[in-house]
Design a protein around this motif. Structure first.
Motif, short mmCIF file in Angstrom:
data_model
loop_
_atom_site.label_atom_id
_atom_site.label_comp_id
_atom_site.label_asym_id
_atom_site.label_seq_id
_atom_site.Cartn_x
_atom_site.Cartn_y
_atom_site.Cartn_z
N PHE A 35 10.74 -21.65 -14.55
CA PHE A 35 9.53 -21.20 -13.85
C PHE A 35 8.34 -21.49 -14.77
CE2 PHE A 35 7.92 -18.18 -10.52
CZ PHE A 35 6.58 -18.22 -10.91
N TYR A 36 7.47 -22.40 -14.32
CA TYR A 36 6.26 -22.76 -15.06
C TYR A 36 5.04 -22.43 -14.21
CZ TYR A 36 9.54 -25.46 -17.90
OH TYR A 36 10.59 -25.82 -18.68
N TYR A 37 3.94 -22.06 -14.89
CA TYR A 37 2.74 -21.75 -14.11
C TYR A 37 1.47 -22.09 -14.88
CZ TYR A 37 2.12 -17.37 -16.81
OH TYR A 37 1.93 -16.44 -17.80
N HIS A 38 0.40 -22.21 -14.12
CA HIS A 38 -0.95 -22.42 -14.65
C HIS A 38 -1.85 -21.37 -14.02
CE1 HIS A 38 -4.82 -24.28 -15.60
NE2 HIS A 38 -5.11 -24.17 -14.32
N LEU A 39 -2.65 -20.71 -14.85
CA LEU A 39 -3.54 -19.65 -14.36
C LEU A 39 -4.94 -19.88 -14.88
CD1 LEU A 39 -3.86 -16.84 -12.93
CD2 LEU A 39 -3.42 -15.82 -15.18
N SER A 40 -5.90 -19.84 -13.95
CA SER A 40 -7.32 -19.88 -14.31
C SER A 40 -8.04 -18.93 -13.36
CB SER A 40 -7.87 -21.31 -14.14
OG SER A 40 -7.99 -21.65 -12.77
N PRO A 41 -9.33 -18.64 -13.61
CA PRO A 41 -10.05 -17.74 -12.70
C PRO A 41 -10.06 -18.22 -11.25
CG PRO A 41 -11.28 -18.02 -14.74
CD PRO A 41 -10.14 -18.99 -14.79
N ASP A 42 -9.98 -19.54 -11.03
CA ASP A 42 -10.07 -20.08 -9.68
C ASP A 42 -8.72 -20.45 -9.07
OD1 ASP A 42 -12.83 -19.87 -9.80
OD2 ASP A 42 -13.09 -21.93 -10.51
N THR A 43 -7.72 -20.72 -9.91
CA THR A 43 -6.47 -21.29 -9.41
C THR A 43 -5.25 -20.67 -10.08
OG1 THR A 43 -7.59 -23.42 -9.05
CG2 THR A 43 -5.18 -23.44 -9.08
N ALA A 78 -1.11 -21.76 -10.01
CA ALA A 78 -0.11 -22.70 -9.51
C ALA A 78 1.19 -22.49 -10.27
CB ALA A 78 -0.59 -24.15 -9.69
N ALA A 79 2.31 -22.64 -9.58
CA ALA A 79 3.62 -22.47 -10.20
C ALA A 79 4.55 -23.55 -9.68
CB ALA A 79 4.19 -21.09 -9.90
N ALA A 80 5.57 -23.86 -10.48
CA ALA A 80 6.52 -24.91 -10.08
C ALA A 80 7.79 -24.80 -10.91
CB ALA A 80 5.91 -26.29 -10.26
N SER A 81 8.85 -25.40 -10.38
CA SER A 81 10.12 -25.44 -11.10
C SER A 81 10.07 -26.37 -12.30
CB SER A 81 11.24 -25.90 -10.16
OG SER A 81 11.46 -24.98 -9.13
N GLU A 82 9.15 -27.32 -12.28
CA GLU A 82 9.01 -28.26 -13.39
C GLU A 82 7.54 -28.45 -13.71
OE1 GLU A 82 11.21 -31.91 -13.16
OE2 GLU A 82 12.76 -31.02 -11.89
N LYS A 83 7.26 -28.78 -14.98
CA LYS A 83 5.88 -28.96 -15.42
C LYS A 83 5.21 -30.11 -14.67
CE LYS A 83 7.27 -29.25 -19.73
NZ LYS A 83 8.65 -28.69 -19.65
N LYS A 84 5.99 -31.13 -14.33
CA LYS A 84 5.39 -32.30 -13.67
C LYS A 84 4.77 -31.93 -12.33
CE LYS A 84 9.23 -34.62 -13.65
NZ LYS A 84 10.20 -35.74 -13.43
N GLY A 85 5.28 -30.86 -11.70
CA GLY A 85 4.67 -30.40 -10.46
C GLY A 85 3.27 -29.87 -10.66
N LEU A 86 3.01 -29.29 -11.83
CA LEU A 86 1.69 -28.75 -12.13
C LEU A 86 0.73 -29.83 -12.62
CD1 LEU A 86 2.85 -25.51 -13.98
CD2 LEU A 86 2.10 -25.72 -11.61
N LEU A 87 1.26 -30.80 -13.33
CA LEU A 87 0.41 -31.84 -13.91
C LEU A 87 -0.19 -32.77 -12.87
CD1 LEU A 87 2.58 -32.67 -17.04
CD2 LEU A 87 0.31 -31.61 -17.04
N THR A 88 0.23 -32.66 -11.61
CA THR A 88 -0.41 -33.45 -10.55
C THR A 88 -1.79 -32.91 -10.20
OG1 THR A 88 0.54 -32.12 -8.76
CG2 THR A 88 1.85 -33.98 -9.56
#
Length: 249
Positions: free
Chosen positions: A150-158, A160-170
C-alpha cells in the motif's frame, strides 16, 4: 517478483480541493498496474473521488467479484484475501449463498456493521480503500504483517493511493525526486523504517495501520501490536500438535 504477480491491484484518487477528479488521470494510474489484472479491470469515478481495480481471481469466491464494489453510499476497492470467512458469515447478514460472496463484499458488510473497527474482526492479507459518501472520507487499511502493499501520496489538494509506486508516478503532482536518506539506509542495510520509500513524495502505509482522509485532515492509527511476551502452554505434545493444525488450517 513472483509474489507480486499473484496479487490483484487497486488505485484511488481523491481531490481534496474539490475542483474535480480527472478520469483520464485515474485511468493512467489504473493502466500502470494493469499486469495485476489478468481477469478484469474496472473503474468508478465521482465528482471528487475515483477508485480503480485490477482483478486476479485467486479464490473460488473471487469469480463473483466486481470491484470497485458499490453499495448504499460505500465504494470499495482493494487487494483482499479474508481467511476467517466462516466466522464473519456467522455474524453478518448475508443474503447470498456463502460461496457466491466475494471477499470484497464481505469486507463491505463488515465495515457497515462495525465501521473502522472492522479491521479488528478480519484476518487475512489485505490492502484496501473504502469511500464513505455519508462522511465524505476515505477509510484505508493494511493487514497486520504487511503482506499486501500500500503506497500513497498526500498533499493539501490531493490524496492518491496504489498497490505499486508506478501507479502514483503517473500523476503530474507526484514528484519522481529520490529520497536520498532512504537510499543511504538501504545501502547500509537499515530496514527498520516502515513508511519511507525511494521517492520523496510517496509513502508506505505501515502494516497493521488504518488511515482516514477527508478534505482537510488525515488520521493514521495502529490497530494491532505484536506481543512478544505472549505464550501458549498446553499439557502434552499431542495438544500442541492439534492446536498447530487448527491454526494452520
Amino acid at each position: 517478483l513472483h509474489g507480486f504477480s499473484e496479487m490483484s491491484g487497486f488505485v484511488s484518487l481523491f481531490d481534496r480541493a474539490k475542483s474535480g477528479v480527472s478520469r483520464k488521470q485515474l485511468q493512467s494510474m489504473n493502466h500502470a498496474i494493469r499486469h495485476r489484472g489478468p481477469d478484469g479491470s474496472e473503474m468508478w469515478c465521482d465528482a471528487h473521488i475515483g477508485l480503480g481495480h485490477q482483478q486476479l481471481q485467486s479464490t473460488p469466491e473471487s469469480r463473483f467479484d466486481g470491484q470497485p464494489w458499490q453499495e448504499n453510499g460505500l465504494v470499495l476497492t482493494g487487494d483482499i484475501r479474508i481467511d476467517n470467512r466462516s466466522e464473519l458469515l456467522k455474524h453478518l447478514s448475508v443474503s447470498e449463498r456463502p460461496e457466491n460472496v466475494p471477499d470484497s463484499q464481505l469486507l463491505m458488510d463488515a465495515y457497515r456493521e462495525w465501521g473502522t473497527d472492522c479491521v479488528n474482526r478480519i484476518y487475512g492479507a489485505f490492502a484496501f480503500a473504502i469511500w464513505d459518501d455519508d462522511d465524505s472520507q476515505l477509510f484505508m487499511a493494511r493487514d497486520r504483517l504487511g503482506v499486501k502493499p500500500f503506497y500513497y501520496h498526500l498533499s493539501p489538494d490531493t490524496f492518491a493511493a496504489a498497490s505499486e509506486k508506478k501507479g502514483l508516478l503517473t500523476l503530474s503532482s507526484v514528484s519522481g525526486a529520490i529520497d536520498e536518506t532512504k537510499i543511504g539506509d538501504f545501502l547500509i542495510a537499515m530496514y527498520e523504517d516502515r513508511e519511507r520509500t525511494f521517492f520523496e513524495s510517496i509513502t508506505r502505509l505501515p502494516p497493521a495501520h488504518t488511515m482516514v482522509v477527508d478534505s482537510t485532515e488525515m488520521e493514521l492509527s495502529q490497530y494491532w501490536y505484536l506481543d512478544p511476551t505472549r505464550t501458549i502452554s498446553m499439557n502434552s505434545d499431542a495438544a500442541y500438535e492439534r492446536r498447530f493444525r487448527e491454526l494452520f488450517e
